[in-house]
Design an enzyme around this catalytic site. Structure first.
Site, PDB file in Angstrom:
ATOM      1  N   HIS A  82       0.832  -1.208   0.000  1.00  0.00           N
ATOM      2  CA  HIS A  82       0.000   0.000   0.000  1.00  0.00           C
ATOM      3  C   HIS A  82       0.867   1.259   0.000  1.00  0.00           C
ATOM      4  O   HIS A  82       0.671   2.158  -0.831  1.00  0.00           O
ATOM      5  CB  HIS A  82      -0.915  -0.020   1.221  1.00  0.00           C
ATOM      6  CG  HIS A  82      -1.902   1.077   1.263  1.00  0.00           C
ATOM      7  ND1 HIS A  82      -3.204   0.952   0.823  1.00  0.00           N
ATOM      8  CD2 HIS A  82      -1.794   2.365   1.686  1.00  0.00           C
ATOM      9  CE1 HIS A  82      -3.846   2.089   0.987  1.00  0.00           C
ATOM     10  NE2 HIS A  82      -3.009   2.969   1.503  1.00  0.00           N
ATOM     11  N   GLU A  83       1.826   1.327   0.927  1.00  0.00           N
ATOM     12  CA  GLU A  83       2.654   2.535   1.027  1.00  0.00           C
ATOM     13  C   GLU A  83       3.590   2.670  -0.174  1.00  0.00           C
ATOM     14  O   GLU A  83       3.858   3.784  -0.630  1.00  0.00           O
ATOM     15  CB  GLU A  83       3.464   2.514   2.324  1.00  0.00           C
ATOM     16  CG  GLU A  83       2.617   2.551   3.583  1.00  0.00           C
ATOM     17  CD  GLU A  83       1.633   3.701   3.623  1.00  0.00           C
ATOM     18  OE1 GLU A  83       1.952   4.785   3.072  1.00  0.00           O
ATOM     19  OE2 GLU A  83       0.539   3.529   4.194  1.00  0.00           O
ATOM     20  N   HIS A  86       1.622   4.410  -2.897  1.00  0.00           N
ATOM     21  CA  HIS A  86       1.584   5.865  -2.710  1.00  0.00           C
ATOM     22  C   HIS A  86       2.899   6.501  -3.151  1.00  0.00           C
ATOM     23  O   HIS A  86       2.921   7.515  -3.860  1.00  0.00           O
ATOM     24  CB  HIS A  86       1.343   6.203  -1.234  1.00  0.00           C
ATOM     25  CG  HIS A  86      -0.046   5.989  -0.757  1.00  0.00           C
ATOM     26  ND1 HIS A  86      -1.149   6.488  -1.414  1.00  0.00           N
ATOM     27  CD2 HIS A  86      -0.527   5.339   0.331  1.00  0.00           C
ATOM     28  CE1 HIS A  86      -2.252   6.154  -0.757  1.00  0.00           C
ATOM     29  NE2 HIS A  86      -1.902   5.451   0.302  1.00  0.00           N
ATOM     30  N   ASP A 158      -7.880   6.894   2.716  1.00  0.00           N
ATOM     31  CA  ASP A 158      -7.506   7.441   1.413  1.00  0.00           C
ATOM     32  C   ASP A 158      -8.743   7.752   0.583  1.00  0.00           C
ATOM     33  O   ASP A 158      -8.832   8.809  -0.066  1.00  0.00           O
ATOM     34  CB  ASP A 158      -6.627   6.454   0.646  1.00  0.00           C
ATOM     35  CG  ASP A 158      -5.314   6.174   1.342  1.00  0.00           C
ATOM     36  OD1 ASP A 158      -4.814   7.065   2.047  1.00  0.00           O
ATOM     37  OD2 ASP A 158      -4.781   5.061   1.174  1.00  0.00           O
TER      38      ASP A 158
END
Length: 277
Positions: A82-83, A86, A158
């Site tokens: 996930h990170e 981003h 988000d």
């Protein structure tokens, strides 16, 4: 009282590590310096390093690190994916603020954080900046979909933030071709005795157009995030692996990986000092 000085060894990166985030006031700056000094004390040093300032800044912005908030192995990988999503989308976005740090160490209520620090204090945000911001917000979810073949509840904040931003772009900033140059301020409650009334400055049909335009912006941003990550899948997987190994990765590491892994025929904006959000 102990006297502290900046480490000469880290002076080159000290300025970057101590970059003041938007909205910091005098009290926050005092907390930043005091926090960095405390990091030096705990390490038994009389010098303040770039890492001390970085740690103090993270504690102010993100909260105290939660060592007890342990993740299952599959959860840790999901957070890393996930990170990384981003971070990679942000690094590939021409109008985005530079990525400063990516971590999968839980802090406060966050299981992981991708930190972007603006190079300049902005007061006006162009449409290109806001569109990239939408894409970056949806980058984590897009990475989950690409590498894990499913999304998770970790993207809830988000999605909420992206919807709020898209709504303001359409309703307040006049950034919808269908609505044209109109802006409706957010409707506040009106109080009448014990009752709370909510008024709206526009008709039901206008609300329907607003909803459709918000959905369009979010869908377009989701598609852009997915396309960027698909074109840089190998780099995305390298960032995930580095996060799982180190748990915290600098933005320079993300840019280095993207500089080495380039999909043929796809333009990538990798300025040394990207400007943007």
């Amino acid at each position: 009282a102990r006297a502290f000085s900046a480490s000469a060894k880290s002076s080159a990166s000290l300025g970057a590590a101590a970059t003041v985030p938007r909205g910091f006031c005098g009290g926050d700056l005092a907390d930043l310096v005091n926090g960095a000094a405390m990091c030096g004390v705990r390490a038994g040093r009389q010098t303040i390093t770039a890492e001390d300032f970085s740690g103090a800044r993270d504690r102010i912005l993100l909260g105290r690190r939660e060592a007890s908030n342990a993740l299952l192995p599959e959860e840790k990988r999901a957070v890393a994916v996930h990170e990384a999503g981003h971070a990679v989308v942000a690094a590939l976005s021409e109008n985005a603020d530079p990525v400063a740090k990516v971590t999968i160490l839980p802090r406060g209520r966050a299981l992981g954080v991708t930190e972007q620090l603006p190079e300049d204090e902005r007061r006006i945000y162009p449409e290109s900046y806001l569109l990239d911001s939408l894409t970056i917000r949806l980058g984590g979810r897009a990475a989950e979909r690409l590498l894990l073949s499913q999304t998770s509840s970790g993207a809830s904040n988000d999605l909420a933030g992206a919807r709020q931003l898209a709504t303001r772009m359409v309703r307040e900033f006049g950034m919808s071709p269908r609505l044209g140059p109109v802006g409706f301020s957010e409707d506040g409650p009106q109080y009448l005795g014990a009752q709370q009334l909510t008024t709206r400055q526009y008709a039901e049909e206008t609300q329907r157009v607003i909803d459709e335009e918000v959905s369009r912006l979010l869908k377009d941003a989701d598609d852009r995030a997915g396309a960027l990550l698909e074109s840089r899948r190998e780099a995305l997987e390298q960032v995930v692996a580095l996060l799982l190994e180190r748990e915290t990765v600098d933005g320079e590491d993300v840019e280095r990986i993207l500089g080495k892994v380039r999909a043929p025929g796809v333009a990538v904006v990798m300025d040394a000092e990207p400007s943007q959000g």
